[in-house]
Design an enzyme around this catalytic site. Structure first.
Site, PDB file in Angstrom:
ATOM      1  N   LYS A 289       0.810  -1.222   0.000  1.00  0.00           N
ATOM      2  CA  LYS A 289       0.000   0.000   0.000  1.00  0.00           C
ATOM      3  C   LYS A 289       0.843   1.272   0.000  1.00  0.00           C
ATOM      4  CE  LYS A 289      -2.355  -0.822   3.789  1.00  0.00           C
ATOM      5  NZ  LYS A 289      -1.918  -2.168   4.154  1.00  0.00           N
TER       6      LYS A 289
ATOM      7  N   ARG B  80      -9.776   1.748   9.244  1.00  0.00           N
ATOM      8  CA  ARG B  80      -9.446   0.327   9.400  1.00  0.00           C
ATOM      9  C   ARG B  80     -10.536  -0.414  10.135  1.00  0.00           C
ATOM     10  NH1 ARG B  80      -3.497   0.729   9.159  1.00  0.00           N
ATOM     11  NH2 ARG B  80      -2.489  -1.271   9.464  1.00  0.00           N
TER      12      ARG B  80
ATOM     13  N   ARG C  59      10.811  -7.156   4.390  1.00  0.00           N
ATOM     14  CA  ARG C  59      10.870  -5.749   4.812  1.00  0.00           C
ATOM     15  C   ARG C  59      11.518  -5.633   6.193  1.00  0.00           C
ATOM     16  NH1 ARG C  59       5.400  -2.348   5.209  1.00  0.00           N
ATOM     17  NH2 ARG C  59       5.193  -3.307   7.242  1.00  0.00           N
TER      18      ARG C  59
ATOM     19  N   ARG D 129      11.388  -2.764  11.200  1.00  0.00           N
ATOM     20  CA  ARG D 129      10.208  -2.294  11.937  1.00  0.00           C
ATOM     21  C   ARG D 129       9.899  -3.229  13.092  1.00  0.00           C
ATOM     22  NH1 ARG D 129       5.114  -0.332   8.328  1.00  0.00           N
ATOM     23  NH2 ARG D 129       4.009  -1.415   9.996  1.00  0.00           N
TER      24      ARG D 129
ATOM     25  N   ARG E 122      -1.242  -9.267  12.860  1.00  0.00           N
ATOM     26  CA  ARG E 122      -1.761  -8.134  12.088  1.00  0.00           C
ATOM     27  C   ARG E 122      -2.649  -8.613  10.941  1.00  0.00           C
ATOM     28  NH1 ARG E 122       3.489  -5.695  10.581  1.00  0.00           N
ATOM     29  NH2 ARG E 122       2.321  -4.267   9.288  1.00  0.00           N
TER      30      ARG E 122
HETATM   31  P1  AMP Z   1       0.530   0.510   8.955  1.00  0.00           P
HETATM   32  O1  AMP Z   1       1.772   1.280   8.707  1.00  0.00           O
HETATM   33  O2  AMP Z   1      -0.665   1.074   8.222  1.00  0.00           O
HETATM   34  O3  AMP Z   1       0.694  -0.965   8.730  1.00  0.00           O
HETATM   35  O4  AMP Z   1       0.175   0.690  10.511  1.00  0.00           O
HETATM   36  C1  AMP Z   1       1.054   0.219  11.520  1.00  0.00           C
HETATM   37  C2  AMP Z   1       0.312   0.100  12.826  1.00  0.00           C
HETATM   38  O5  AMP Z   1      -0.175   1.376  13.237  1.00  0.00           O
HETATM   39  C3  AMP Z   1      -0.914  -0.798  12.810  1.00  0.00           C
HETATM   40  O6  AMP Z   1      -0.597  -2.167  12.967  1.00  0.00           O
HETATM   41  C4  AMP Z   1      -1.701  -0.256  14.001  1.00  0.00           C
HETATM   42  O7  AMP Z   1      -1.126  -0.666  15.210  1.00  0.00           O
HETATM   43  C5  AMP Z   1      -1.447   1.256  13.869  1.00  0.00           C
HETATM   44  N1  AMP Z   1      -2.472   1.883  12.999  1.00  0.00           N
HETATM   45  C6  AMP Z   1      -2.266   2.446  11.780  1.00  0.00           C
HETATM   46  N2  AMP Z   1      -3.412   2.914  11.276  1.00  0.00           N
HETATM   47  C7  AMP Z   1      -4.381   2.638  12.177  1.00  0.00           C
HETATM   48  C8  AMP Z   1      -5.785   2.840  12.226  1.00  0.00           C
HETATM   49  N3  AMP Z   1      -6.438   3.418  11.207  1.00  0.00           N
HETATM   50  N4  AMP Z   1      -6.456   2.421  13.322  1.00  0.00           N
HETATM   51  C9  AMP Z   1      -5.815   1.852  14.353  1.00  0.00           C
HETATM   52  N5  AMP Z   1      -4.500   1.587  14.370  1.00  0.00           N
HETATM   53  C10 AMP Z   1      -3.775   1.981  13.293  1.00  0.00           C
END
Ligand code: AMP
Length: 199
Positions: A19, A94, A131, A137, A148
């Site tokens: 993404k 989400r 990654r 990360r 996740r």
């Molecule tokens: P991402 O970079 O989008 O994979 O987000 C990394 C982490 O940030 C996720 O696994 C959640 O812990 C948190 N996170 C990101 N976006 C959201 C969201 N819209 N709602 C809740 N937690 C989020």
């Protein structure tokens, strides 16, 4: 195009579907900022802010940050001037609650399109493990990655039907090179935005 026209887009898909990479290209093409809640959280963790301290453990466990906190951050971000011509949201909403919160923020305006990157679980886990080697990360360990994926299946996947019912979903096969997927997204978005949904 008139100068009052806006482009409001989302990109969704399982963790590891690519993404972030695609979001940057789409945002550039449409001249809107790519807004990633994950990036905002990570920047706050790195900067040691109050917000960062509140969310660090949650993110490292692969859980979702509470809706109320996440909604507040997005609301604040969307009122910044660079988001006036529109935006591309990456990683938000989400949950179904977040969709409703976003509807409220848009105050009657509609999203124009939602790009779904489809990818199967094994492919995305392999991509995330790779990654992890490159970016390091904290939420890219195998156990957290699997968690996740489960959180995505339970909380985020139901949004696909919701956006499909609204007539704004652009589903794209995420298998292939970055360029191949980008070309599919560009074609899908062009078709969708040329034929806007009846409002
Ligand atoms: P991402 O970079 O989008 O994979 O987000 C990394 C982490 O940030 C996720 O696994 C959640 O812990 C948190 N996170 C990101 N976006 C959201 C969201 N819209 N709602 C809740 N937690 C989020």
């Amino acid at each position: 195009m008139t100068d009052t026209q806006t482009t409001r887009l989302l990109i969704i898909g399982p963790p590891g579907a690519g993404k972030g990479t695609q979001a940057a290209a789409i945002a550039e093409r449409y001249g809107v900022p790519a807004i990633s809640t994950g990036d905002i959280f990570r920047a706050n963790i790195k900067g040691g802010t109050e917000l960062g301290k509140r969310v660090q453990e949650i993110i490292e466990r692969g859980e979702l940050v509470p809706d109320s906190l996440t909604n507040e951050i997005v609301q604040d971000r969307l009122t910044q001037p660079d988001a006036a011509p529109g935006f591309l949201l990456d990683g938000y909403p989400r949950t179904v609650d977040q969709v409703h919160a976003l509807d409220g923020m848009l105050d009657g305006a509609s999203l124009d399109a939602v790009v779904l990157i489809e990818a199967d679980a094994d492919a995305v886990v392999a991509r995330l493990l790779k990654r992890a080697e490159i970016e390091g990360r904290a939420d890219d360990t195998e156990e957290v990655i699997r968690h996740r994926q489960e959180v995505y299946a339970q909380q985020t996947a139901p949004l696909i039907e919701l956006f499909s019912d609204r007539g704004i979903l652009v589903a794209v096969d995420g298998l292939g090179s970055v360029e191949e997927v980008a070309a599919r997204i560009a074609a899908g978005l062009e078709a969708k935005l040329a034929a806007p949904v009846e409002r």
